[in-house]
Scaffold this motif. Structure first.
Motif, PDB file in Angstrom:
ATOM      1  N   SER A 399       0.818  -1.275   0.097  1.00 44.97           N
ATOM      2  CA  SER A 399      -0.161   0.014   0.036  1.00 44.97           C
ATOM      3  C   SER A 399       0.744   1.079  -0.077  1.00 44.97           C
ATOM      4  O   SER A 399       2.139   1.255  -0.039  1.00 44.97           O
ATOM      5  CB  SER A 399      -0.997  -0.124   1.075  1.00 44.97           C
ATOM      6  N   GLY A 400       0.262   2.269   0.298  1.00 45.43           N
ATOM      7  CA  GLY A 400       0.987   3.738  -0.161  1.00 45.43           C
ATOM      8  C   GLY A 400       1.261   3.993  -1.347  1.00 45.43           C
ATOM      9  O   GLY A 400       0.600   3.423  -2.334  1.00 45.43           O
ATOM     10  N   GLY A 401       2.113   4.786  -1.501  1.00 38.29           N
ATOM     11  CA  GLY A 401       2.572   5.399  -2.934  1.00 38.29           C
ATOM     12  C   GLY A 401       4.018   4.904  -3.129  1.00 38.29           C
ATOM     13  O   GLY A 401       4.673   4.212  -2.354  1.00 38.29           O
ATOM     14  N   ILE A 402       4.427   5.355  -4.313  1.00 33.53           N
ATOM     15  CA  ILE A 402       5.644   5.410  -5.028  1.00 33.53           C
ATOM     16  C   ILE A 402       6.661   5.900  -4.384  1.00 33.53           C
ATOM     17  O   ILE A 402       6.422   7.377  -4.386  1.00 33.53           O
ATOM     18  CB  ILE A 402       5.656   5.243  -6.475  1.00 33.53           C
ATOM     19  N   PRO A 403       7.886   5.571  -3.698  1.00 32.65           N
ATOM     20  CA  PRO A 403       8.648   6.649  -2.950  1.00 32.65           C
ATOM     21  C   PRO A 403       9.133   7.564  -3.908  1.00 32.65           C
ATOM     22  O   PRO A 403       9.547   7.329  -4.984  1.00 32.65           O
ATOM     23  CB  PRO A 403       9.741   5.585  -2.276  1.00 32.65           C
ATOM     24  N   ALA A 404       9.424   8.834  -3.384  1.00 36.33           N
ATOM     25  CA  ALA A 404      10.000  10.012  -4.368  1.00 36.33           C
ATOM     26  C   ALA A 404      11.149   9.415  -4.791  1.00 36.33           C
ATOM     27  O   ALA A 404      11.659   9.908  -5.928  1.00 36.33           O
ATOM     28  CB  ALA A 404       9.783  11.203  -3.676  1.00 36.33           C
ATOM     29  N   SER A 405      11.833   8.835  -3.914  1.00 33.28           N
ATOM     30  CA  SER A 405      13.470   8.297  -4.169  1.00 33.28           C
ATOM     31  C   SER A 405      13.252   7.653  -5.750  1.00 33.28           C
ATOM     32  O   SER A 405      14.496   7.628  -6.477  1.00 33.28           O
ATOM     33  CB  SER A 405      14.011   7.621  -3.327  1.00 33.28           C
ATOM     34  N   LEU A 406      12.239   6.796  -5.841  1.00 32.23           N
ATOM     35  CA  LEU A 406      12.529   6.049  -7.061  1.00 32.23           C
ATOM     36  C   LEU A 406      12.299   6.881  -8.470  1.00 32.23           C
ATOM     37  O   LEU A 406      12.603   6.554  -9.607  1.00 32.23           O
ATOM     38  CB  LEU A 406      11.365   5.017  -7.145  1.00 32.23           C
ATOM     39  N   GLY A 424      -2.261   7.057  -4.780  1.00 35.34           N
ATOM     40  CA  GLY A 424      -1.573   8.345  -4.743  1.00 35.34           C
ATOM     41  C   GLY A 424      -1.088   8.486  -6.360  1.00 35.34           C
ATOM     42  O   GLY A 424      -1.056   7.807  -7.042  1.00 35.34           O
ATOM     43  N   GLU A 425      -0.679   9.834  -6.283  1.00 35.80           N
ATOM     44  CA  GLU A 425       0.065  10.274  -7.623  1.00 35.80           C
ATOM     45  C   GLU A 425       1.681   9.575  -7.799  1.00 35.80           C
ATOM     46  O   GLU A 425       2.349   9.450  -6.909  1.00 35.80           O
ATOM     47  CB  GLU A 425       0.080  11.743  -7.624  1.00 35.80           C
ATOM     48  N   VAL A 426       1.855   9.229  -9.035  1.00 36.00           N
ATOM     49  CA  VAL A 426       3.185   8.847  -9.462  1.00 36.00           C
ATOM     50  C   VAL A 426       4.213   9.907  -9.616  1.00 36.00           C
ATOM     51  O   VAL A 426       3.866  11.012 -10.049  1.00 36.00           O
ATOM     52  CB  VAL A 426       3.115   7.908 -10.834  1.00 36.00           C
ATOM     53  N   SER A 445      -4.323   1.648  -7.500  1.00 33.02           N
ATOM     54  CA  SER A 445      -5.336   2.833  -7.296  1.00 33.02           C
ATOM     55  C   SER A 445      -4.740   3.949  -7.583  1.00 33.02           C
ATOM     56  O   SER A 445      -5.075   5.146  -6.892  1.00 33.02           O
ATOM     57  CB  SER A 445      -6.060   2.642  -6.004  1.00 33.02           C
ATOM     58  N   PHE A 446      -4.059   4.065  -8.386  1.00 31.94           N
ATOM     59  CA  PHE A 446      -2.901   5.205  -8.715  1.00 31.94           C
ATOM     60  C   PHE A 446      -3.993   6.625  -9.149  1.00 31.94           C
ATOM     61  O   PHE A 446      -5.006   6.114  -9.830  1.00 31.94           O
ATOM     62  CB  PHE A 446      -1.662   5.023  -9.585  1.00 31.94           C
ATOM     63  N   SER A 447      -3.618   7.592  -9.043  1.00 33.30           N
ATOM     64  CA  SER A 447      -4.475   8.681  -9.565  1.00 33.30           C
ATOM     65  C   SER A 447      -3.426   9.781 -10.081  1.00 33.30           C
ATOM     66  O   SER A 447      -2.225   9.451 -10.065  1.00 33.30           O
ATOM     67  CB  SER A 447      -5.344   9.405  -8.333  1.00 33.30           C
ATOM     68  N   GLY A 448      -4.123  10.931 -10.556  1.00 30.92           N
ATOM     69  CA  GLY A 448      -3.210  11.973 -11.130  1.00 30.92           C
ATOM     70  C   GLY A 448      -3.046  11.712 -12.515  1.00 30.92           C
ATOM     71  O   GLY A 448      -3.813  10.840 -13.116  1.00 30.92           O
ATOM     72  N   ASN A 468      -6.613   1.600 -13.079  1.00 27.24           N
ATOM     73  CA  ASN A 468      -6.288   2.616 -12.013  1.00 27.24           C
ATOM     74  C   ASN A 468      -7.334   3.560 -11.947  1.00 27.24           C
ATOM     75  O   ASN A 468      -8.348   3.410 -12.555  1.00 27.24           O
ATOM     76  CB  ASN A 468      -4.921   3.274 -12.015  1.00 27.24           C
ATOM     77  N   ARG A 469      -6.821   4.835 -11.316  1.00 25.66           N
ATOM     78  CA  ARG A 469      -7.461   5.937 -11.554  1.00 25.66           C
ATOM     79  C   ARG A 469      -6.986   7.299 -12.087  1.00 25.66           C
ATOM     80  O   ARG A 469      -7.058   8.314 -11.859  1.00 25.66           O
ATOM     81  CB  ARG A 469      -8.109   6.469  -9.926  1.00 25.66           C
ATOM     82  N   PHE A 470      -6.286   6.758 -13.111  1.00 28.50           N
ATOM     83  CA  PHE A 470      -5.358   8.156 -13.890  1.00 28.50           C
ATOM     84  C   PHE A 470      -6.458   8.895 -14.392  1.00 28.50           C
ATOM     85  O   PHE A 470      -7.459   8.537 -15.081  1.00 28.50           O
ATOM     86  CB  PHE A 470      -4.518   7.617 -14.765  1.00 28.50           C
ATOM     87  N   THR A 471      -6.175  10.436 -14.399  1.00 29.46           N
ATOM     88  CA  THR A 471      -7.188  11.217 -14.964  1.00 29.46           C
ATOM     89  C   THR A 471      -6.170  12.079 -16.118  1.00 29.46           C
ATOM     90  O   THR A 471      -5.086  11.888 -16.263  1.00 29.46           O
ATOM     91  CB  THR A 471      -7.678  11.961 -14.027  1.00 29.46           C
ATOM     92  N   GLY A 472      -7.067  12.931 -16.522  1.00 29.13           N
ATOM     93  CA  GLY A 472      -6.186  14.127 -17.392  1.00 29.13           C
ATOM     94  C   GLY A 472      -6.215  13.372 -18.846  1.00 29.13           C
ATOM     95  O   GLY A 472      -6.553  12.366 -18.986  1.00 29.13           O
TER      96      GLY A 472
END
Length: 1008
Positions: A399-406, A424-426, A445-448, A468-472
């Motif tokens: 769970s959680g998001g992709i670490p910013a360090s990646l 969360g957002e990638v 469940s990624f978004s953004g 996922n839940r990608f938008t735009g």
């Protein structure tokens, strides 16, 4: 006394022969130089490697490969002719060099068997004959070499058991017999060679054997390699007695039982390979003392329990425990390994959080923890040392998001995070990693939005972000991804139009954006996607017309535009497409359906379009149906009259031509003297065969000639190959003569090979008929033609998986007979699907022996293979640049046939680009997974067996010949798979085999 005089007389004769043969040679040349010159004359030096062996020198110490010892009166002490392209038998004259201690002929073409007189090389300490074409048994006299320390006979075709005399080596420290055809059991008597430091018997088809408990007596042993030796039983506890062991490899066997606790006594061991066995139980306790252990691989077993903390606390570099039944948490101590670069634990039942410090202190390159029960977040510093290339975490509960360090981990090449609970957002930088080729985020469940920074991911070939839940909007910068092969973004919330820049993706093969909120019109630039095979834009909000340019897509076979608001007529150009499946339902289309699709087979593809007109049930009636039928009838009658006229003209022409041919044949029949050579009892004559050589009976034409179907008076059916004509008097063009000379050689090879062998899976050659200018070969007739023609035609659906498995087994047994049961062995050199013929029951026969070679036949050295024999896509890589022929070349070609049976694809195809089928399979497994490799015509219930057969095909096509199994081993593996399938089928109430899941393509590589 008489024998002594006779010996002196022979020496004098040889001396005078040498004077006559090369009078300038002996000027100043010493006795050892004469021996070396004699060796040179006995061998075929096609590459002139020995060109500087000048007989005018006073001694040979300056010659290529020769080393002398000045302290021994400049005697020859070393001869290193590695990779010198020499062929011939082993030159026993070298044993007359009194101080020769080092001899290497590695990577040459030495053939024949090893002479027992090799025992006269009394000074030898190092003997390397690896990577040659030696056959026959191991000479028992080897053990008579009193000073031998190093013996390497790897990668030959030596057969038979290891002689018991090998227990008598007085000083031997290293013996390597890897990749031969040795049988019998793994010999316990080698334990009596107490001086051994290295014992390598890997990749031999031994009889089922246990690891000799006596090997525990080899206390000086440092390396023990018994990989792929058909080992059974358990690992003996005595293995812990080998205190000096640094490398232990027991992989690719059938070992059972638990890993003995005594293994932990190997305090000096650096590498342990136990993968691909059937070991069970827990990993041994007490591993804390194995301070030297750097690599531990016990994958693909049935190990249970937890991963010991003490194992993870060791300074490991590589830990592979995938495809076991391990449970519990991953010990946090693994994160403290300062040199850990490989961690593969996929397909277990591991759970809990990943160690928070994982990657902070280790130069991780490859991490695969897929198909477990891990939860929690991805460690923030998993790329802490900036070296991470592969991160595979699919099929967990993270769970959680992709670490910013990646997003800053520029070394990443493959990222698979699908099937988790990530959200969360990638990070924007993650989209634009410069070296990444695969990004898989599906099933989370990624978004953004997709960041425009994706333009920097110039190596990206697979972008999988579905579910996922990608938008735009899809950014226009996606057009910079020139290497993109697949973009799957279905089941998201993407909106806006498809950017026109998508036309820049010239390598795109799959575009799946169904079930989004995309709108606008379909871009006409789609015509530029020449490699697009799958287009799915269903369930969006597209409007406007279907662009006519869609008919210009040459390889499109799947099209789904259903569930949109498309209007207008269906472009007639869609008939240019080669569609296996398409769907235009639930739109606002109107007008007539293109004639090609106006039949019941495609009815459901058009439902939900009230304006479409057709006679199909559920679609509106054709208001001009009567007029259309009348018009069609007129055209039909006109066509019939035109066709009848053409048939009449052609028929009259054929009649006169046959009459003329008959008169010519009759006038010349007296001068045609046919010679018939039979290889079986015949029920027909050559003249009955000749009467059937009519153009109406032609069933095939190839490079060597035409093939006729001949139905004889007794009702028997045979196939007759008529070779193209030979050179006649007056035909003096070099090209013509060379071409026909090759054909003559092919005829001789076919007759000499098929005329002598008898096997149910080798096509039967009934007889041959020859005259001065014609040659006929009469074979048994195979009603179903060749495997290649059937598999790659519209009739490929006839070959279900059990039939394909049977064909593979039949062909393997035929080749195994050639390699192992013929004396000398026969190498086919042109194994391909078109040379596998099928009888009425789809039984397979190996055919076409026009370029076959006997391993020991005279002239089978490099000179006789001055051109490459074989067919494109089937030629083993080493054969293409060395022209070296042995059974391993046939095994590679057979592996390609297995890949054809599994994939349904041809060995070469323009769609592969610069690749062939072998490379395509590897790349597709790497990038897309197993489901994209298997032929869609095959029933998915056979997936487990198909995957196992595929692993055999990959093993046979290994780039290194040493890694390819023998055909005898291939037959056994195929028989085991078929037997397992039959056992499952015979169980009462059995369900179809469960899918053999390969969530990560590296599984297949590790099976191999």
């Amino acid at each position: 006394m008489e024998l002594l005089l006779l010996r002196h007389l022979c020496c004098c004769c040889f001396f005078f022969y040498f004077l006559l043969k090369a009078p300038l040679m002996v000027v100043g040349l010493n006795q050892e130089g004469l021996f070396l010159q004699q060796m040179k004359l006995s061998m075929d030096d096609s590459s002139q490697a020995l060109s500087n062996w000048n007989p005018k020198d006073s001694n040979p110490c300056n010659w290529f490969g020769v080393t002398c010892d000045t302290s021994l009166s400049s005697s020859v002490v070393s001869l290193d002719l590695t990779n010198a392209n020499l062929s011939g038998g082993f030159p026993t004259v070298l044993c007359r060099l009194p101080h020769l201690s080092f001899l290497s002929f590695s990577y040459n073409y030495l053939n024949g068997s090893l002479p027992s007189s090799i025992s006269t090389c009394k000074s030898l300490r190092h003997l390397d004959l690896s990577q040659n074409l030696l056959v026959g048994p191991l000479p028992p006299s080897f053990s008579s070499l009193p000073n031998l320390l190093y013996l390497d006979l790897s990668a030959n075709n030596l057969s038979g058991p290891i002689p018991p005399s090998f227990a008598a080596f007085p000083k031997l420290e290293s013996i390597s017999l890897v990749a031969n055809l040795l049988n019998g059991t793994v010999p316990p008597f080698l334990s009596r060679v107490s001086s051994l430091k290295q014992l390598n018997l890997s990749y031999n088809p031994f009889d089922p054997s246990e690891i000799p408990a006596e090997y525990g007596n080899l206390t000086q042993l440092e390396i023990l390699w018994l990989a792929n030796c058909n080992l059974v039983g358990s690992i003996p506890p005595t293995i812990g007695s080998m205190k000096n062991l640094t490398d232990l490899d027991l992989s690719l066997n059938s070992l059972t039982g638990v890993i003995p606790d005594s293994l932990t006594l190997l305090v000096n061991v650096v590498q342990i390979e136990l993968y691909n066995n059937s070991l069970y139980g827990s990993l041994p306790a007490g591993m804390a003392g194995m301070k030297s252990l750097r690599r531990f691989d016990a994958s693909m077993n049935r190990l249970e329990g937890e991963i010991p903390h003490e194992l993870c606390a060791l300074p490991l570099e590589s830990l592979n425990l995938y495809e076991n039944r391990l449970e519990g948490e991953l010990p946090a101590s693994i994160a403290k390994s300062p040199n850990l670069y490989e961690l593969r634990l996929f397909s277990n039942g591991l759970s809990g959080n990943l160690p928070a410090e994982l990657g902070r202190n280790s130069p991780l390159l490859w991490v695969d923890l897929s198909d477990n029960l891990f939860s929690g977040v991805i460690p923030e510093n998993i790329c802490g040392m900036g070296a991470l290339e592969e991160l595979l975490l699919i099929g967990n509960s993270l769970s959680g998001g992709i670490p910013a360090s990646l997003g800053d981990c520029r070394s990443l090449t493959r990222v698979r995070l699908g099937g988790n609970q990530l959200s969360g957002e990638v990070p924007a930088g993650f989209w634009g990693l410069p070296h990444v080729s695969l990004i898989e985020l599906s099933g989370n469940s990624f978004s953004g939005e997709i960041s425009p920074r994706i333009s920097s991911a110039l190596n990206l070939s697979l972008l999988l972000i579905s579910n996922n839940r990608f938008t735009g909007m899809i950014p226009t910068e996606i057009g910079y991804l020139g290497n993109l092969v697949e973009f799957s973004g279905n089941d998201n919330l993407l909106n806006g139009s498809v950017p026109a820049t998508i036309a820049n993706l010239t390598h795109l093969g799959k575009l799946d954006l169904h079930n989004n909120q995309l709108s606008g019109t379909l871009p006409s630039e789609i015509r530029l996607l020449k490699k697009l095979s799958e287009l799915n834009l269903a369930d969006n909000e597209f409007s406007g017309r279907i662009p006519r340019e869609i008919g210009e897509l040459p390889v499109l076979n799947y099209l789904d535009l259903s569930g949109n608001s498309l209007s207008g007529e269906i472009p007639i150009e869609m008939q240019n497409l080669k569609l296996n499946s398409f769907n235009l339902s639930n739109n606002h289309l109107w007008g007539k359906i293109p004639p090609l699709y106006a039949n019941a087979l495609y009815r459901e593809s058009f439902l939900g379009n009230p304006g479409l007109c057709s006679n199909l049930i559920g679609l509106c009636p054709n208001p001009h149906g009567g007029e259309g039928r009348s018009h069609s009838l007129i055209w039909l009658l006109r066509s019939i009259f035109i066709l009848a006229g053409l048939v009449l003209v052609v028929g009259v022409g054929c009649f006169f031509k046959r009459y003329w041919d008959f008169k010519q044949a009759k006038s010349g029949s007296e001068r045609l003297k046919w010679t018939l050579t039979s290889f079986h009892k015949l029920g027909f004559s050559e003249y009955e065969i000749l009467d059937c050589l009519d153009e109406d009976n032609v069933i095939g034409t190839g490079a060597s000639g035409k093939v006729y179907k001949a139905i004889l008076s007794n009702g028997e059916v045979v196939a007759v190959k008529k070779l193209w004509g030979v050179v006649k008097k007056g035909d003096i063009e070099d090209g013509y003569e060379k071409k026909n000379r090759v054909r003559d050689d092919g005829f001789e090879a076919e007759v000499s090979t098929l005329g002598k062998i008898r096997h149910k899976n080798i096509v039967k050659l009934w007889c041959c008929c020859t005259t001065s200018d014609s040659k006929l070969l009469v074979y048994e007739y195979m009603p179903n033609g060749s495997l290649g023609d059937l598999l790659h035609s519209s009739k490929g659906g006839l070959l279900d998986w059990p039939t394909r498995l049977g064909i593979a087994l039949d062909a393997a047994e035929g080749l195994s007979y050639l390699h192992h049961d013929c004396v000398p062995p026969i190498v086919h050199r042109d194994v391909k699907s078109n040379n596998i013929l099928l009888d009425g029951d789809f039984g397979a026969r190996v055919a076409d022996f026009g370029v076959a070679k006997m391993v020991e036949a005279p002239g089978s050295g490099p000179n006789s293979m001055s051109v490459i024999a074989g067919s494109c896509g089937y030629i083993a890589p080493e054969y293409a640049y060395t022209l070296r022929v042995n059974e391993k070349s046939d095994i590679y070609s057979f592996g390609v046939i297995i890949l054809e049976l599994v994939t349904g694809k041809r060995p070469v195809d323009p769609d592969y680009g610069e690749k062939d089928l072998v490379k395509w399979v590897y790349v597709t497994l790497e990038q897309k997974g197993i489901d994209h490799v298997i032929d869609p015509k095959l029933d998915i219930c056979f997936k487990e067996e198909i995957c196992k057969i595929l692993s055999i095909g990959l093993l046979c096509t290994s780039p290194l010949p040493i890694n390819r199994p023998t055909m005898r081993r291939v037959v056994k593996m195929l028989l085991d798979i078929r037997a397992e399938y039959k056992r499952k089928s015979e169980k009462k109430g059995a369900t179809p085999p469960s899918p053999y899941r390969y969530e990560d393509e590296s599984n297949l590589g590790n099976i191999v």
